[in-house]
Design an enzyme around this catalytic site. Structure first.
Site, short mmCIF file in Angstrom:
data_model
loop_
_atom_site.label_atom_id
_atom_site.label_comp_id
_atom_site.label_asym_id
_atom_site.label_seq_id
_atom_site.Cartn_x
_atom_site.Cartn_y
_atom_site.Cartn_z
N TYR A 156 10.64 14.80 27.70
CA TYR A 156 9.43 15.19 26.97
C TYR A 156 9.80 15.97 25.71
O TYR A 156 10.22 17.13 25.77
CB TYR A 156 8.50 16.03 27.84
CG TYR A 156 7.98 15.34 29.08
CD1 TYR A 156 8.04 13.96 29.23
CD2 TYR A 156 7.43 16.09 30.12
CE1 TYR A 156 7.57 13.33 30.37
CE2 TYR A 156 6.95 15.47 31.27
CZ TYR A 156 7.04 14.10 31.39
OH TYR A 156 6.57 13.50 32.53
N HIS A 208 13.54 10.68 37.46
CA HIS A 208 12.39 10.24 36.66
C HIS A 208 12.13 8.74 36.77
O HIS A 208 10.98 8.30 36.81
CB HIS A 208 12.62 10.63 35.19
CG HIS A 208 11.37 10.79 34.41
ND1 HIS A 208 11.32 11.50 33.23
CD2 HIS A 208 10.12 10.34 34.61
CE1 HIS A 208 10.08 11.48 32.75
NE2 HIS A 208 9.34 10.77 33.56
N SER A 214 -1.28 11.64 34.98
CA SER A 214 -2.37 11.00 34.25
C SER A 214 -3.60 10.80 35.13
O SER A 214 -4.19 9.71 35.16
CB SER A 214 -1.92 9.66 33.64
OG SER A 214 -0.91 9.86 32.68
N PRO A 215 -4.03 11.83 35.88
CA PRO A 215 -5.19 11.67 36.76
C PRO A 215 -6.51 11.51 36.00
O PRO A 215 -7.51 11.14 36.60
CB PRO A 215 -5.19 12.98 37.57
CG PRO A 215 -4.55 13.97 36.67
CD PRO A 215 -3.49 13.21 35.94
N LEU A 216 -6.48 11.75 34.69
CA LEU A 216 -7.67 11.56 33.86
C LEU A 216 -7.56 10.31 33.00
O LEU A 216 -8.26 10.17 32.00
CB LEU A 216 -7.91 12.79 32.99
CG LEU A 216 -8.21 14.08 33.78
CD1 LEU A 216 -8.34 15.27 32.84
CD2 LEU A 216 -9.47 13.92 34.61
N GLY A 217 -6.67 9.40 33.41
CA GLY A 217 -6.56 8.13 32.69
C GLY A 217 -6.21 8.32 31.23
O GLY A 217 -6.73 7.62 30.37
N ARG A 218 -5.30 9.27 30.94
CA ARG A 218 -4.86 9.55 29.58
C ARG A 218 -6.06 9.87 28.68
O ARG A 218 -6.16 9.38 27.56
CB ARG A 218 -4.02 8.40 29.03
CG ARG A 218 -2.85 8.05 29.96
CD ARG A 218 -1.97 6.95 29.41
NE ARG A 218 -1.02 6.50 30.41
CZ ARG A 218 0.17 7.08 30.65
NH1 ARG A 218 0.51 8.13 29.97
NH2 ARG A 218 0.98 6.60 31.58
#
Length: 327
Positions: free
Chosen positions: A54, A121, A200-204
């Site tokens: 990152y 990863h 990404s639980p909020l769909g990015r």
């Protein structure tokens, strides 16, 4: 915020994904990122997730600099095997010698003596998983890491890895609009008492209802290369999310809070890590940990967003080839 089990740790039900502060979603505000990191601990977040790749070290350096004095207040996860090669090209390298080298570099950037949860990863297709896990086990024996995790792997790989050394967590993309882990990974984690960590639980950001025009995304934003955010796929998904937003309003919460609550209500072994670089979203997400959804609400949510209603694959084909698992 209530806590959940993560191997030997108790961590906040929602963790904080730190990637967007350094990588993937356009430029960030350094001072705002510093505030987000500091305030996350005040709000009850006690599980922070980063990776060597990152910002190619920047994200780990940021966390180390800002939170060094509060290291005992949170469980720290980072990742190895995915970085740049000598020519600056992104590569997957799960060889033991590379894992050892990357761990030492991460410890230095994070300004810590030990990493609580160290993920592979990506599985290196050229290295048996047993070799990579063996190297991680050596790092644990040396006191450099406390537990071992895997990211984006198949049930078979989880089982093979777990036979070498107990796996504490498996991380993969999982949300209302990405259900791949339901094809065996979640069951494998349950069978082996492994915590599942959805990224990404909020769909990015798509499931927040706030992303209505991809023209607002900066050049280089990784979503611009993802099929679900392109052309007719995006328009179809935007209409679907619009219906979800109406239901969220009826339920009395923001779409982001409902999307996170859906995951938290699915399974006690799940610890989502929504990412943000904005303080107001950090605060909004934290409130999702207290939302209880009954069966009727869960079914109504899933009737709107499910594998049949989502348009487009989650990654372009080249990226899918990096992933060990059945899409």
């Amino acid at each position: 915020m209530h806590t959940r089990k993560l191997g030997p740790f108790r961590v906040s039900a929602l963790g904080l994904g730190c990637m967007s502060m350094s990588h993937g979603y356009g430029s960030g505000d350094l001072k705002e990122s510093e505030r987000v990191l500091s305030q996350s601990l005040e709000l009850g977040y006690s599980f922070l997730d980063t990776a060597a790749v990152y910002g190619y070290g920047h994200n780990e350096e940021l966390i180390g600099r800002v939170l060094k004095s509060r290291r005992s207040d949170f469980t720290l996860a980072t990742k190895c095997a995915l970085f740049r090669d000598a020519n600056g090209k992104r590569e997957i390298n799960g060889r033991p010698e590379n894992i050892f080298k990357m761990c030492d570099a991460s410890l230095q950037r994070l300004q810590t003596d030990v990493i609580d949860l160290y993920y592979l990863h990506r599985k290196d297709p050229n290295v048996p998983i047993e070799e990579s896990i063996g190297a991680l086990a050596e790092l644990k024996a040396a006191g450099k890491i406390r537990t071992i995790g895997l990211s984006e792997v198949s049930p078979e790989t989880i089982q093979r890895a777990h036979r070498v050394h107990p796996i504490t967590a498996v991380q993969s993309e999982y949300s209302l609009w990405t259900r791949v882990p339901e094809n065996g990974v979640l069951q494998t984690c349950q069978d082996l008492d492994i915590t599942f960590v959805p990224f990404s639980p909020l769909g990015r950001a798509m499931l927040t209802g706030k992303l209505t025009d991809t023209a607002s995304l900066e050049a280089g934003d990784l979503r611009l290369g993802m099929p679900r955010f392109q052309d007719t796929h995006f328009e179809s998904n935007k209409a679907m999310v619009g219906r979800f937003c109406e239901l969220a309003d009826e339920l009395g919460h923001s779409p982001a809070q409902i999307a996170l609550a859906w995951l938290l209500n699915k399974d006690e072994r799940v610890v989502p890590i929504p990412g943000t670089k904005h303080l107001h979203f950090l605060e909004e997400n934290a409130l999702a940990a207290d939302i209880q959804l009954d069966q009727d609400a869960m079914e109504r949510i899933e009737a709107i967003i499910n594998p049949q209603t989502v348009s487009g694959p989650r990654y372009p084909q080249a990226a899918l080839l990096e992933i060990d698992g059945d899409e």
